[in-house]
Design a protein around this motif. Sequence first.
Motif, PDB file in Angstrom:
ATOM      1  N   SER A  33      11.322  -6.943  14.606  1.00  0.00           N
ATOM      2  CA  SER A  33      10.947  -5.678  13.969  1.00  0.00           C
ATOM      3  C   SER A  33      11.208  -4.551  14.958  1.00  0.00           C
ATOM      4  CB  SER A  33       9.483  -5.697  13.520  1.00  0.00           C
ATOM      5  OG  SER A  33       8.619  -5.835  14.610  1.00  0.00           O
ATOM      6  N   ILE A  34      11.834  -3.501  14.450  1.00  0.00           N
ATOM      7  CA  ILE A  34      12.180  -2.353  15.291  1.00  0.00           C
ATOM      8  C   ILE A  34      11.605  -1.109  14.634  1.00  0.00           C
ATOM      9  CG2 ILE A  34      14.033  -0.960  16.262  1.00  0.00           C
ATOM     10  CD1 ILE A  34      15.781  -3.497  16.256  1.00  0.00           C
ATOM     11  N   LEU A  35      10.604  -0.555  15.273  1.00  0.00           N
ATOM     12  CA  LEU A  35       9.972   0.679  14.810  1.00  0.00           C
ATOM     13  C   LEU A  35      10.007   1.642  15.982  1.00  0.00           C
ATOM     14  CD1 LEU A  35       6.741   1.056  12.782  1.00  0.00           C
ATOM     15  CD2 LEU A  35       7.210   2.517  14.749  1.00  0.00           C
ATOM     16  N   CYS A  36      10.753   2.695  15.840  1.00  0.00           N
ATOM     17  CA  CYS A  36      10.847   3.667  16.927  1.00  0.00           C
ATOM     18  C   CYS A  36      11.239   5.030  16.360  1.00  0.00           C
ATOM     19  CB  CYS A  36      11.836   3.206  17.986  1.00  0.00           C
ATOM     20  SG  CYS A  36      13.475   2.823  17.360  1.00  0.00           S
ATOM     21  N   GLY A  37      11.038   6.045  17.167  1.00  0.00           N
ATOM     22  CA  GLY A  37      11.411   7.392  16.775  1.00  0.00           C
ATOM     23  C   GLY A  37      10.291   8.400  16.912  1.00  0.00           C
ATOM     24  N   GLY A  38       9.043   7.935  16.886  1.00  0.00           N
ATOM     25  CA  GLY A  38       7.915   8.859  16.956  1.00  0.00           C
ATOM     26  C   GLY A  38       7.892   9.687  18.229  1.00  0.00           C
ATOM     27  N   ASN A  39       8.060   9.039  19.365  1.00  0.00           N
ATOM     28  CA  ASN A  39       8.075   9.779  20.627  1.00  0.00           C
ATOM     29  C   ASN A  39       9.321  10.651  20.728  1.00  0.00           C
ATOM     30  OD1 ASN A  39       5.638   8.723  21.541  1.00  0.00           O
ATOM     31  ND2 ASN A  39       6.641   6.942  22.429  1.00  0.00           N
ATOM     32  N   PHE A  72      11.917   0.290  10.165  1.00  0.00           N
ATOM     33  CA  PHE A  72      10.826   1.064   9.577  1.00  0.00           C
ATOM     34  C   PHE A  72      11.126   2.551   9.584  1.00  0.00           C
ATOM     35  CE2 PHE A  72       9.000  -2.725  11.375  1.00  0.00           C
ATOM     36  CZ  PHE A  72       7.965  -3.084  10.518  1.00  0.00           C
ATOM     37  N   THR A  73      10.745   3.224   8.511  1.00  0.00           N
ATOM     38  CA  THR A  73      10.557   4.660   8.587  1.00  0.00           C
ATOM     39  C   THR A  73       9.098   4.840   9.002  1.00  0.00           C
ATOM     40  OG1 THR A  73       9.930   4.879   6.254  1.00  0.00           O
ATOM     41  CG2 THR A  73      12.276   5.152   6.808  1.00  0.00           C
ATOM     42  N   LEU A  74       8.780   5.996   9.525  1.00  0.00           N
ATOM     43  CA  LEU A  74       7.438   6.230  10.053  1.00  0.00           C
ATOM     44  C   LEU A  74       6.529   6.853   8.996  1.00  0.00           C
ATOM     45  CD1 LEU A  74       8.519   7.554  13.558  1.00  0.00           C
ATOM     46  CD2 LEU A  74       7.785   5.257  12.945  1.00  0.00           C
ATOM     47  N   LEU A  75       5.262   6.847   9.290  1.00  0.00           N
ATOM     48  CA  LEU A  75       4.270   7.434   8.400  1.00  0.00           C
ATOM     49  C   LEU A  75       4.396   8.950   8.379  1.00  0.00           C
ATOM     50  CD1 LEU A  75       1.169   5.382   9.603  1.00  0.00           C
ATOM     51  CD2 LEU A  75       2.620   4.906   7.626  1.00  0.00           C
ATOM     52  N   ASN A  76       3.906   9.565   7.325  1.00  0.00           N
ATOM     53  CA  ASN A  76       3.944  11.014   7.192  1.00  0.00           C
ATOM     54  C   ASN A  76       2.697  11.618   7.832  1.00  0.00           C
ATOM     55  OD1 ASN A  76       3.901  13.689   6.358  1.00  0.00           O
ATOM     56  ND2 ASN A  76       4.713  13.230   4.342  1.00  0.00           N
ATOM     57  N   PRO A  77       2.854  12.341   8.955  1.00  0.00           N
ATOM     58  CA  PRO A  77       1.692  12.888   9.650  1.00  0.00           C
ATOM     59  C   PRO A  77       1.245  14.260   9.150  1.00  0.00           C
ATOM     60  CG  PRO A  77       3.645  13.351  10.908  1.00  0.00           C
ATOM     61  CD  PRO A  77       4.088  12.568   9.691  1.00  0.00           C
ATOM     62  N   ALA A  78       1.854  14.771   8.097  1.00  0.00           N
ATOM     63  CA  ALA A  78       1.573  16.137   7.650  1.00  0.00           C
ATOM     64  C   ALA A  78       0.094  16.377   7.353  1.00  0.00           C
ATOM     65  CB  ALA A  78       2.411  16.477   6.421  1.00  0.00           C
ATOM     66  N   SER A  79      -0.610  15.341   6.908  1.00  0.00           N
ATOM     67  CA  SER A  79      -2.014  15.520   6.532  1.00  0.00           C
ATOM     68  C   SER A  79      -2.950  15.706   7.730  1.00  0.00           C
ATOM     69  CB  SER A  79      -2.491  14.333   5.691  1.00  0.00           C
ATOM     70  OG  SER A  79      -2.465  13.140   6.458  1.00  0.00           O
ATOM     71  N   VAL A  80      -2.469  15.431   8.930  1.00  0.00           N
ATOM     72  CA  VAL A  80      -3.350  15.527  10.103  1.00  0.00           C
ATOM     73  C   VAL A  80      -2.844  16.501  11.171  1.00  0.00           C
ATOM     74  CG1 VAL A  80      -4.374  13.249   9.815  1.00  0.00           C
ATOM     75  CG2 VAL A  80      -2.297  13.493  11.189  1.00  0.00           C
ATOM     76  N   LYS A 131      -1.589  10.485  16.273  1.00  0.00           N
ATOM     77  CA  LYS A 131      -0.212  10.071  16.533  1.00  0.00           C
ATOM     78  C   LYS A 131       0.032   8.641  16.081  1.00  0.00           C
ATOM     79  CE  LYS A 131       0.503  12.776  20.751  1.00  0.00           C
ATOM     80  NZ  LYS A 131       0.777  12.657  22.185  1.00  0.00           N
ATOM     81  N   HIS A 132      -1.023   7.859  16.005  1.00  0.00           N
ATOM     82  CA  HIS A 132      -0.887   6.429  15.745  1.00  0.00           C
ATOM     83  C   HIS A 132      -1.712   6.012  14.529  1.00  0.00           C
ATOM     84  CE1 HIS A 132       0.089   6.887  20.052  1.00  0.00           C
ATOM     85  NE2 HIS A 132       1.054   6.041  19.725  1.00  0.00           N
ATOM     86  N   ALA A 135      -6.432   0.883  11.921  1.00  0.00           N
ATOM     87  CA  ALA A 135      -6.421  -0.489  11.401  1.00  0.00           C
ATOM     88  C   ALA A 135      -6.075  -0.529   9.911  1.00  0.00           C
ATOM     89  CB  ALA A 135      -7.767  -1.157  11.658  1.00  0.00           C
ATOM     90  N   LEU A 136      -6.604   0.409   9.137  1.00  0.00           N
ATOM     91  CA  LEU A 136      -6.293   0.438   7.708  1.00  0.00           C
ATOM     92  C   LEU A 136      -4.795   0.637   7.486  1.00  0.00           C
ATOM     93  CD1 LEU A 136      -6.978   0.510   4.703  1.00  0.00           C
ATOM     94  CD2 LEU A 136      -7.535   2.952   4.990  1.00  0.00           C
ATOM     95  N   ALA A 137      -4.209   1.547   8.218  1.00  0.00           N
ATOM     96  CA  ALA A 137      -2.766   1.787   8.090  1.00  0.00           C
ATOM     97  C   ALA A 137      -1.973   0.545   8.456  1.00  0.00           C
ATOM     98  CB  ALA A 137      -2.346   2.961   8.961  1.00  0.00           C
ATOM     99  N   HIS A 138      -2.400  -0.154   9.492  1.00  0.00           N
ATOM    100  CA  HIS A 138      -1.702  -1.379   9.875  1.00  0.00           C
ATOM    101  C   HIS A 138      -1.784  -2.426   8.769  1.00  0.00           C
ATOM    102  CE1 HIS A 138      -0.313  -0.655  13.991  1.00  0.00           C
ATOM    103  NE2 HIS A 138      -1.353   0.152  14.093  1.00  0.00           N
ATOM    104  N   GLN A 139      -2.905  -2.482   8.070  1.00  0.00           N
ATOM    105  CA  GLN A 139      -3.024  -3.409   6.935  1.00  0.00           C
ATOM    106  C   GLN A 139      -2.054  -3.013   5.818  1.00  0.00           C
ATOM    107  OE1 GLN A 139      -7.183  -3.122   5.978  1.00  0.00           O
ATOM    108  NE2 GLN A 139      -7.747  -4.782   7.363  1.00  0.00           N
TER     109      GLN A 139
END
Length: 157
Positions: A33-39, A72-80, A131-132, A135-139
Amino acid sequence: MTIWPSTVIPLRTSSPGSIQYPEAEALRPDLVSILCGGNDVLSPHWSPPQYRSALEKLFGAFKLQGATVISFTLLNPASVLPPRLAARTCSRLEQTHSVVRELSEQYRCVCVDCWQLASTHDPGIWSADRKHPNALAHQLIAAEVARCLHLASSVPP
């Protein structure tokens, strides 16, 4: 299946290729699994061409070994995030997601499109650092990984 622990060091996309890839390659994994781009998108030196090049090297190298690659595409952080920062960050994330989706198709990766998950737009899925994922999001992400792998391979979820 070999499980290789992920790192907690804040790396940029070019880092896994030079730091993590040699160790992972030696394990000859069958699933990566390759998830990157946030930093990357938070950096003042954000470069979509460099991101694409680094990600393409990782996808290509693991696919050449015969591994199934989950992207992976990343989560949308706009709400926070404050509106101005959210606009800049989300614009950059959309650029990363275009690259991820295009390369995932090109390299036949299993793409887990977290950006499109309605449940991930909820501010309650973020950790205190905003930024991260918590646990709920990971589920939620794990359930989506299982669903995407099932669709790609007919393995029961």
